[in-house]
Design a protein around this motif. Structure first.
Motif, PDB file in Angstrom:
ATOM      1  N   ILE A  39      -2.307   7.440  -2.304  1.00  0.00           N
ATOM      2  CA  ILE A  39      -2.942   6.139  -2.084  1.00  0.00           C
ATOM      3  C   ILE A  39      -2.032   5.228  -1.245  1.00  0.00           C
ATOM      4  O   ILE A  39      -2.501   4.371  -0.515  1.00  0.00           O
ATOM      5  CB  ILE A  39      -3.295   5.475  -3.440  1.00  0.00           C
ATOM      6  N   LEU A  40      -0.732   5.421  -1.315  1.00  0.00           N
ATOM      7  CA  LEU A  40       0.203   4.586  -0.556  1.00  0.00           C
ATOM      8  C   LEU A  40       0.262   4.938   0.929  1.00  0.00           C
ATOM      9  O   LEU A  40       0.882   4.217   1.706  1.00  0.00           O
ATOM     10  CB  LEU A  40       1.603   4.666  -1.166  1.00  0.00           C
ATOM     11  N   ASN A  46      -6.645   2.042  -0.105  1.00  0.00           N
ATOM     12  CA  ASN A  46      -6.124   1.744  -1.438  1.00  0.00           C
ATOM     13  C   ASN A  46      -7.274   1.642  -2.424  1.00  0.00           C
ATOM     14  O   ASN A  46      -8.200   0.857  -2.237  1.00  0.00           O
ATOM     15  CB  ASN A  46      -5.344   0.436  -1.430  1.00  0.00           C
ATOM     16  N   ASP A  47      -7.217   2.436  -3.453  1.00  0.00           N
ATOM     17  CA  ASP A  47      -8.217   2.412  -4.511  1.00  0.00           C
ATOM     18  C   ASP A  47      -7.467   2.144  -5.809  1.00  0.00           C
ATOM     19  O   ASP A  47      -7.129   3.064  -6.555  1.00  0.00           O
ATOM     20  CB  ASP A  47      -8.970   3.744  -4.557  1.00  0.00           C
ATOM     21  N   TRP A  48      -7.193   0.880  -6.062  1.00  0.00           N
ATOM     22  CA  TRP A  48      -6.368   0.522  -7.217  1.00  0.00           C
ATOM     23  C   TRP A  48      -7.106   0.745  -8.527  1.00  0.00           C
ATOM     24  O   TRP A  48      -6.472   0.948  -9.566  1.00  0.00           O
ATOM     25  CB  TRP A  48      -5.866  -0.908  -7.072  1.00  0.00           C
TER      26      TRP A  48
END
Length: 171
Positions: A39-40, A46-48
């Protein structure tokens, strides 16, 4: 940098799978770290929410991994010595892989029996408690493995979906 994060994330995924079976490595949290590294990258959005939910699941699995063998041992009348014996049996299976993959199943069971016998329980009670400890160990290991495989699947699908951003030199 994205390629480095992708490779490190995949490495964490593989270590996480191994950690499902090895007691010295926390499998699901290491697999979760692999998801975080993916994700970084700049290529993957970005899928927090995904990271938060999978992080909570990884922590819950770690907690259950400690609780399930204890519950199994208690349900079948075992003691702490049986649980310690199970862990020692697993370590023996890892250090001396004489029986191959079957050793990961057999040695913890033997360790639980020895632990219960050292605790001075009867043979029948030792066998029953060893079975409970063994079932708890297998349940926890299976749960960790399933979660790590799911995380690997998420990792691979997300990497595949955004492959053009991760590997621009392939186009």
């Amino acid at each position: 940098m994205d390629l480095f994060l992708l490779i490190m994330g995949l490495f964490c995924m593989l270590i996480g799978l191994l950690g499902s079976f090895l007691p010295v490595l926390p499998g699901p949290p290491v697999s979760w770290l692999g998801l975080l590294l993916l994700i970084l990258t700049r290529a993957v959005p970005n899928d927090w929410w995904l990271i938060a939910i999978t992080g909570v699941v990884a922590l819950a699995v770690v907690a259950l991994d400690y609780w399930i063998p204890v519950a199994g041992t208690r349900k079948f009348g075992g003691s702490r010595a049986g649980m310690v014996g199970t862990t020692i049996g697993l370590l023996v299976a890892i250090v001396f892989p004489v029986l191959g993959l079957a050793g990961i199943v057999i040695w913890p069971f033997i360790g639980a029996i020895v632990g219960e016998l050292i605790n001075k329980t009867s043979h029948q009670q030792a066998l029953k408690a060893a079975f409970g400890s063994f079932v708890g160990f297998l349940t926890g290991t299976f749960l960790k493995f399933v979660v790590s495989v799911i995380y690997l699947g998420i990792f691979l699908f997300r990497a595949w979906d955004f492959r053009s951003g991760l590997f621009p030199f392939l186009e």
